[in-house]
Write a protein that holds these residues in place. Structure first.
Motif, PDB file in Angstrom:
ATOM      1  N   THR A 174       0.840  -1.191   0.000  1.00 30.51           N
ATOM      2  CA  THR A 174       0.000   0.000   0.000  1.00 30.51           C
ATOM      3  C   THR A 174       0.878   1.246   0.000  1.00 30.51           C
ATOM      4  O   THR A 174       2.107   1.161   0.000  1.00 30.51           O
ATOM      5  CB  THR A 174      -0.928   0.015   1.219  1.00 30.51           C
ATOM      6  OG1 THR A 174      -0.131   0.137   2.411  1.00 30.51           O
ATOM      7  CG2 THR A 174      -1.743  -1.283   1.289  1.00 30.51           C
ATOM      8  N   ASN A 175       0.252   2.407   0.039  1.00 26.43           N
ATOM      9  CA  ASN A 175       1.024   3.649  -0.013  1.00 26.43           C
ATOM     10  C   ASN A 175       1.607   4.051   1.334  1.00 26.43           C
ATOM     11  O   ASN A 175       2.305   5.064   1.427  1.00 26.43           O
ATOM     12  CB  ASN A 175       0.156   4.791  -0.547  1.00 26.43           C
ATOM     13  CG  ASN A 175      -0.935   5.195   0.426  1.00 26.43           C
ATOM     14  OD1 ASN A 175      -1.602   4.332   1.008  1.00 26.43           O
ATOM     15  ND2 ASN A 175      -1.129   6.489   0.597  1.00 26.43           N
ATOM     16  N   SER A 176       1.352   3.265   2.400  1.00 30.98           N
ATOM     17  CA  SER A 176       1.881   3.574   3.738  1.00 30.98           C
ATOM     18  C   SER A 176       2.581   2.364   4.340  1.00 30.98           C
ATOM     19  O   SER A 176       2.227   1.208   4.052  1.00 30.98           O
ATOM     20  CB  SER A 176       0.746   4.014   4.671  1.00 30.98           C
ATOM     21  OG  SER A 176       0.150   5.201   4.217  1.00 30.98           O
ATOM     22  N   TYR A 177       3.591   2.654   5.187  1.00 32.85           N
ATOM     23  CA  TYR A 177       4.294   1.582   5.897  1.00 32.85           C
ATOM     24  C   TYR A 177       4.714   2.105   7.274  1.00 32.85           C
ATOM     25  O   TYR A 177       5.245   3.223   7.384  1.00 32.85           O
ATOM     26  CB  TYR A 177       5.525   1.105   5.123  1.00 32.85           C
ATOM     27  CG  TYR A 177       6.245  -0.013   5.830  1.00 32.85           C
ATOM     28  CD1 TYR A 177       5.733  -1.301   5.824  1.00 32.85           C
ATOM     29  CD2 TYR A 177       7.434   0.220   6.518  1.00 32.85           C
ATOM     30  CE1 TYR A 177       6.381  -2.339   6.482  1.00 32.85           C
ATOM     31  CE2 TYR A 177       8.090  -0.809   7.177  1.00 32.85           C
ATOM     32  CZ  TYR A 177       7.545  -2.086   7.155  1.00 32.85           C
ATOM     33  OH  TYR A 177       8.175  -3.098   7.827  1.00 32.85           O
ATOM     34  N   GLU A 178       4.476   1.300   8.313  1.00 30.38           N
ATOM     35  CA  GLU A 178       4.835   1.684   9.674  1.00 30.38           C
ATOM     36  C   GLU A 178       6.281   1.287   9.958  1.00 30.38           C
ATOM     37  O   GLU A 178       6.622   0.103   9.934  1.00 30.38           O
ATOM     38  CB  GLU A 178       3.896   1.027  10.683  1.00 30.38           C
ATOM     39  CG  GLU A 178       4.130   1.510  12.112  1.00 30.38           C
ATOM     40  CD  GLU A 178       3.111   0.970  13.090  1.00 30.38           C
ATOM     41  OE1 GLU A 178       3.166   1.368  14.265  1.00 30.38           O
ATOM     42  OE2 GLU A 178       2.261   0.155  12.683  1.00 30.38           O
ATOM     43  N   VAL A 179       7.114   2.285  10.216  1.00 27.77           N
ATOM     44  CA  VAL A 179       8.541   2.078  10.457  1.00 27.77           C
ATOM     45  C   VAL A 179       8.772   1.935  11.955  1.00 27.77           C
ATOM     46  O   VAL A 179       8.437   2.845  12.733  1.00 27.77           O
ATOM     47  CB  VAL A 179       9.361   3.251   9.906  1.00 27.77           C
ATOM     48  CG1 VAL A 179      10.838   3.077  10.251  1.00 27.77           C
ATOM     49  CG2 VAL A 179       9.161   3.357   8.399  1.00 27.77           C
ATOM     50  N   SER A 180       9.320   0.797  12.358  1.00 32.75           N
ATOM     51  CA  SER A 180       9.544   0.552  13.787  1.00 32.75           C
ATOM     52  C   SER A 180      10.961   0.088  14.086  1.00 32.75           C
ATOM     53  O   SER A 180      11.288  -0.196  15.236  1.00 32.75           O
ATOM     54  CB  SER A 180       8.552  -0.503  14.302  1.00 32.75           C
ATOM     55  OG  SER A 180       8.681  -1.718  13.570  1.00 32.75           O
ATOM     56  N   GLU A 181      11.814  -0.021  13.049  1.00 36.98           N
ATOM     57  CA  GLU A 181      13.190  -0.447  13.248  1.00 36.98           C
ATOM     58  C   GLU A 181      14.150   0.563  12.640  1.00 36.98           C
ATOM     59  O   GLU A 181      13.852   1.201  11.628  1.00 36.98           O
ATOM     60  CB  GLU A 181      13.437  -1.811  12.582  1.00 36.98           C
ATOM     61  CG  GLU A 181      12.664  -2.967  13.171  1.00 36.98           C
ATOM     62  CD  GLU A 181      13.028  -4.278  12.499  1.00 36.98           C
ATOM     63  OE1 GLU A 181      14.171  -4.759  12.714  1.00 36.98           O
ATOM     64  OE2 GLU A 181      12.197  -4.793  11.724  1.00 36.98           O
ATOM     65  N   VAL A 182      15.302   0.690  13.275  1.00 36.15           N
ATOM     66  CA  VAL A 182      16.352   1.555  12.749  1.00 36.15           C
ATOM     67  C   VAL A 182      16.969   0.897  11.514  1.00 36.15           C
ATOM     68  O   VAL A 182      17.222  -0.313  11.509  1.00 36.15           O
ATOM     69  CB  VAL A 182      17.428   1.801  13.825  1.00 36.15           C
ATOM     70  CG1 VAL A 182      18.631   2.527  13.239  1.00 36.15           C
ATOM     71  CG2 VAL A 182      16.844   2.581  14.994  1.00 36.15           C
ATOM     72  N   GLY A 183      17.200   1.658  10.458  1.00 34.24           N
ATOM     73  CA  GLY A 183      17.819   1.114   9.260  1.00 34.24           C
ATOM     74  C   GLY A 183      17.516   1.959   8.039  1.00 34.24           C
ATOM     75  O   GLY A 183      16.962   3.058   8.133  1.00 34.24           O
ATOM     76  N   ALA A 184      17.899   1.427   6.880  1.00 37.94           N
ATOM     77  CA  ALA A 184      17.703   2.119   5.605  1.00 37.94           C
ATOM     78  C   ALA A 184      16.441   1.602   4.927  1.00 37.94           C
ATOM     79  O   ALA A 184      16.247   0.384   4.794  1.00 37.94           O
ATOM     80  CB  ALA A 184      18.911   1.914   4.705  1.00 37.94           C
ATOM     81  N   TYR A 185      15.606   2.516   4.450  1.00 40.28           N
ATOM     82  CA  TYR A 185      14.346   2.162   3.806  1.00 40.28           C
ATOM     83  C   TYR A 185      14.280   2.801   2.413  1.00 40.28           C
ATOM     84  O   TYR A 185      14.926   3.814   2.139  1.00 40.28           O
ATOM     85  CB  TYR A 185      13.155   2.658   4.626  1.00 40.28           C
ATOM     86  CG  TYR A 185      12.959   1.947   5.941  1.00 40.28           C
ATOM     87  CD1 TYR A 185      12.040   0.917   6.063  1.00 40.28           C
ATOM     88  CD2 TYR A 185      13.692   2.316   7.070  1.00 40.28           C
ATOM     89  CE1 TYR A 185      11.846   0.262   7.276  1.00 40.28           C
ATOM     90  CE2 TYR A 185      13.514   1.675   8.285  1.00 40.28           C
ATOM     91  CZ  TYR A 185      12.585   0.640   8.379  1.00 40.28           C
ATOM     92  OH  TYR A 185      12.409  -0.002   9.573  1.00 40.28           O
ATOM     93  N   LYS A 186      13.465   2.189   1.574  1.00 43.02           N
ATOM     94  CA  LYS A 186      13.114   2.824   0.306  1.00 43.02           C
ATOM     95  C   LYS A 186      11.773   2.284  -0.147  1.00 43.02           C
ATOM     96  O   LYS A 186      11.361   1.173   0.220  1.00 43.02           O
ATOM     97  CB  LYS A 186      14.180   2.581  -0.769  1.00 43.02           C
ATOM     98  CG  LYS A 186      14.313   1.153  -1.263  1.00 43.02           C
ATOM     99  CD  LYS A 186      15.394   1.064  -2.343  1.00 43.02           C
ATOM    100  CE  LYS A 186      15.572  -0.380  -2.827  1.00 43.02           C
ATOM    101  NZ  LYS A 186      16.631  -0.495  -3.859  1.00 43.02           N
ATOM    102  N   VAL A 187      11.081   3.084  -0.952  1.00 42.25           N
ATOM    103  CA  VAL A 187       9.813   2.674  -1.532  1.00 42.25           C
ATOM    104  C   VAL A 187       9.836   3.042  -3.010  1.00 42.25           C
ATOM    105  O   VAL A 187      10.212   4.153  -3.378  1.00 42.25           O
ATOM    106  CB  VAL A 187       8.618   3.328  -0.811  1.00 42.25           C
ATOM    107  CG1 VAL A 187       8.720   4.850  -0.793  1.00 42.25           C
ATOM    108  CG2 VAL A 187       7.300   2.889  -1.454  1.00 42.25           C
TER     109      VAL A 187
END
Length: 479
Positions: A355-368
């Motif tokens: 989906t267009n949203s994601y809950e971030v709960s961990e430290v690290g590198a993200y991309k969409v």
């Protein structure tokens, strides 16, 4: 009186007959295992069967030949479409498979069979239609414009586009093809008008062209064009080569007007200087109008061109702080729902995150990665990081005490120099050796236990910001 006596002398005439015997066979009329040959590059195999008698009269060198007439049934210039190997066929009946030439086009072809040893020729088969469909896809006429206009007493010329748009497989590329033009009489019926590559229209109606494949069904037909006589308020159409709306990232589109003597293009009501040809190239959203000179009358056409852009955004910064046992919601905003989403954590695809949203709960590198599924079928990627919240300090400390008591255990510097600011941090020991060098300082030095020996070790730091400003100082490590 003298008497005469007649003597009959038998005369023997001996006739010598040179008894020369000629071998001979009879070949039956060919039986076609098809009713019409509608060939194409993907299919071109047809069967014909026949019998012959007597089998014993065939010579070892004999070959059977399948001949194809011309489209009117004449064998004066017959084409050999199959020849058997010498001596291979010895029993009757026989079935051969053959292919028609790519130039085949007609309604009255015939087949006949010949043998070479002894020589014999069958009767010709029943007539059948045969066409090789070199082109069998829809094509465009009139630059895909849906309409055309002619002046009273004049005419409008319809032409097959060559090449037309990039996706157009113009049948004019194949010189052997011919074309039929039709006028619609109802949504499902039409009447034949004429043959040729063009059609001059001088009456209202809806017209189209088909490649002439006779009784063979085909997908080689054009778009429909509605022709009308010009009136004071008559309008025509403008076509966009990339469609409307179109994806401007694919480059400019070409606007096309109907065939005419002259043109003047306008953008949002303002005349475009020098835009006086049938086509206009543009990559801007606007209302485009063209005044069209048909000779003895005028018409016009308008298009509201939508140069769609890939439009999306994300609600995060490049670097985002994440408190312990907390989370935050990353959200991508788009103009429509015609998008797909793929989320990644440390370059690994997150399953079921679509989906267009994601809950971030961990430290690290993200991309969409955001992909538009209609219109502009393109994509873009947003990268961001989640890092632990650093304690807030105003000054660079010169003393730390890594004794495990939870206070001042690591060298914590102001946020302006920490991770995400592209600031280089270098720490050097008293011997001049670099013990840390990074542009992503995590406020975590020292990570290893320091050997104090008899004195409190002394270290030196050099902090260089992204704009080249430098701060230097020392760090004393206490027990």
């Amino acid at each position: 009186m003298r008497k005469f006596t007649l003597f009959y002398i038998p005369v023997l005439f001996v006739f010598y007959f040179n008894d020369v015997m000629y071998s001979q066979i009879v070949i039956s009329k060919p039986n076609l295992e098809f009713t019409q040959a509608c060939a194409s590059p993907s299919f071109n195999t047809y069967n014909v069967s026949f019998s012959f008698s007597p089998e014993s009269e065939l010579e070892a060198s004999n070959q059977f030949i399948v001949e194809l007439s011309d489209g009117l049934g004449s064998f004066s210039n017959a084409t050999q479409v199959y020849i058997s190997n010498a001596g291979v066929v010895t029993t009757s009946p026989v079935t051969f498979s053959f292919s028609v030439p790519t130039t085949t086009s007609g309604e009255a072809y015939r087949i006949r069979i010949k043998s070479t040893a002894p020589t014999s020729t069958s009767l010709s088969s029943n007539a059948f239609p045969a066409y090789f469909k070199l082109q069998d896809t829809p094509f465009s006429i009139n630059n895909l414009l849906a309409s055309g206009v002619y002046c009273s007493g004049g005419s409008y010329l319809l032409t097959i586009d060559n090449p037309g748009r990039s996706e157009n497989d113009s049948p004019l590329q194949y010189s052997s093809l011919t074309f039929n033009w039709y006028k619609e009489t109802s949504p499902t019926t039409s009447v034949f008008i004429s043959e040729g590559n063009t059609l001059s229209v001088s009456e209202p109606g809806t017209f189209f062209a088909e490649t002439n494949y006779g009784t063979c069904t085909s997908n080689s037909f054009s778009n429909r064009v509605t022709i009308s006589e010009a009136a004071s308020d008559s309008k025509s159409n403008i076509s966009s080569s990339l469609g409307n709306p179109y994806c401007s990232t694919d480059g400019p589109t070409v606007l096309s007007a109907i065939n005419a003597n002259g043109y003047q293009w306008f953008k949002n009501g303002e005349a475009i200087e020098g835009a006086t040809k049938q086509m206009l190239e543009t990559n801007e959203t606007a209302e485009y109008t063209v005044n069209i000179d048909l000779g003895s009358c005028m018409t016009s056409a308008t298009i509201n061109l939508d140069a769609s852009q890939f439009s999306s955004s994300i609600n995060l910064e490049d670097v985002n702080e994440l408190d312990e046992n907390e989370s935050f919601l990353a959200t991508v905003s788009t103009m429509t729902n015609d998008y797909e989403f793929s989320w990644f954590f440390n370059d690994v695809l997150i399953e079921n995150a679509t989906t267009n949203s994601y809950e971030v709960s961990e430290v690290g590198a993200y991309k969409v990665t955001v992909t538009q599924t209609v219109g502009c079928k393109s994509s873009t990627t947003y990268n961001f990081t989640a890092q632990s919240t650093f304690p807030s300090v105003e000054k660079i400390p010169n003393v730390i005490s890594p004794n495990g008591d939870g206070a001042n255990d690591t060298w914590i510097i102001p946020k302006a120099y920490a991770n995400g600011t592209n600031t280089e941090v270098v720490i050097i020991n008293a011997q001049g050796n670099i013990v840390l060098q990074t542009k992503n300082y995590q406020n975590n030095w020292p990570e290893k236990q320091i050997d104090f020996k008899d004195i409190n070790p002394l270290y030196y730091y050099i902090i260089t910001t992204a704009n080249g400003k430098t701060k230097k100082g020392s760090i004393t490590v206490l027990r």
